[in-house]
Design an enzyme around this catalytic site. Sequence first.
Site, PDB file in Angstrom:
ATOM      1  N   LEU A   1       0.837  -1.209   0.000  1.00 37.34           N
ATOM      2  CA  LEU A   1       0.000   0.000   0.000  1.00 37.34           C
ATOM      3  C   LEU A   1       0.868   1.253   0.000  1.00 37.34           C
ATOM      4  O   LEU A   1       0.481   2.286   0.532  1.00 37.34           O
ATOM      5  CB  LEU A   1      -0.939   0.005   1.219  1.00 37.34           C
ATOM      6  CG  LEU A   1      -2.096  -0.987   1.194  1.00 37.34           C
ATOM      7  CD1 LEU A   1      -2.915  -0.884   2.479  1.00 37.34           C
ATOM      8  CD2 LEU A   1      -3.004  -0.753  -0.019  1.00 37.34           C
TER       9      LEU A   1
ATOM     10  N   HIS B   1      -7.873  33.615  -8.461  1.00 35.19           N
ATOM     11  CA  HIS B   1      -9.202  33.030  -8.239  1.00 35.19           C
ATOM     12  C   HIS B   1      -9.872  32.793  -9.587  1.00 35.19           C
ATOM     13  O   HIS B   1      -9.907  33.680 -10.436  1.00 35.19           O
ATOM     14  CB  HIS B   1     -10.057  33.987  -7.406  1.00 35.19           C
ATOM     15  CG  HIS B   1     -11.485  33.522  -7.261  1.00 35.19           C
ATOM     16  ND1 HIS B   1     -11.861  32.522  -6.412  1.00 35.19           N
ATOM     17  CD2 HIS B   1     -12.626  33.937  -7.888  1.00 35.19           C
ATOM     18  CE1 HIS B   1     -13.162  32.341  -6.489  1.00 35.19           C
ATOM     19  NE2 HIS B   1     -13.653  33.188  -7.377  1.00 35.19           N
TER      20      HIS B   1
END
Length: 463
Positions: free
Chosen positions: A179, A442
């Site tokens: 993992l 933004h």
Amino acid sequence: METREVEYAIIGVGTAGLGAFSRIRKQTDSLLLIQHGPYGTTCARVGCMPSKMLIAASDLAHAIEGGSFFGIDGNYQVNGKRLFERIQKDRAEKFVGGVLRYVDTIDNKFKVEGQARFLDSHTLDVDGRLRVKAEKIILACGSSPYVAPVFEPLLQDLDTSDTIFELDDLPRSMAVVGLGVIALEIGQAFHRLGVQTTLYGHTGRIGAFTHPDMQKDVMQTMQQELDIIPRGEFTRAVKVKDGFELTYLTTDGKEIIRSYERVLIASGRRSNLRTMDLEKSGLILDDRGLPQYDPLTMQCGNSHVFISGDATEDLPLWHEAYIEGRIAADSAVAFPAHKEGKRTPGIGIYFTDPQMACVGSVYSALDPEQIVMGQARMDSGPRHKIYNDLKGMMQVYVDKNSGILLGAEVFGRGAEHMAHTLVLAIEHGLTVGEILQMPVYHPTLEEVMKGALTMALFRLRKS
């Protein structure tokens, strides 16, 4: 037996070894490169590059599947043969080919092929046919996949990260053992390309994050897509008619028996130094059986031997091997004088979806009483909402007294880009307030990073 005497012997012709060679070659002709196995670097042949080509294909398939949310409906078919043909062709031409062309420019008098082993602190045996006596030695021999004892009898039939990209088609099913970064990246990619895939852990940990909340969020998120059995061990592995039958015992005592067409062993890599008879080197070894070394010089103890790259088993990353090879070379040239090199803040990235990134000092390396933490979830970001990709979160760790950013753990879309912004801030010793003076456009993914930094600043002022 032929004997060659040189000032420098460099064991390994990968990223670290080639970096060391380029430095030392400017100083002397008395050096020798010793390479065991194919040229081409781990990254180019079996690591960074082929895995990212596989991921690029799987990401495209996944994007098409998710198109209906945006009003884009499409059908596709995965052609496994063409997929691997493309990976193997581009790998050879665009990545390994570049390395081979550079290696070909190195005069043959500086190169020899074979397995090197220590005979004594200054002498190496190469395949029993060449003896190399070197004043200084740089160990840059890389690493190989670790295979647990239960799988060793089947090693010739199983897949590892060194062999998985040699397939000629996609299997129907696959078990992925591990993992960590290799297991998660490749396992998710095969799953998204239509392979029935199960990932098996051992300790219950997933990925590289160290804060408990980050570990929990990653496991819950990845299990929503992938079949992950996180904790237990394999007790039996046998070859059967259509593949392999595996027996796995979970920590709560449940026995799981399943069959798969292929098994990928992806539970880490081990230093190739373990095959070099280190007990004859005279070096002081740590509890792993590897040389103790100074990370600022890459010198092994006070000896004439230096180490770099994956051979250390500490930072198996391309950019770290690049840096360490050059530090080792500069230190070797200066020896017996002491010369330190410049290390950079840590950065590690998993190209899973969502991406994972660790920057600077991870949480477990810090004193919780001496830091403040800022946190933000990806679902707070306008750009993440636009993509309908709301999974994940991030944390930043700030020194309570100075306000300097120390590290971060990032899980979500855009983690690779936020990580580079944050590591640059750490490199320059910026405070969280100074980082927040940087403009953030933004809407961008980085607005989530700004949110985590803003929380850290608020807590810093409050404390």
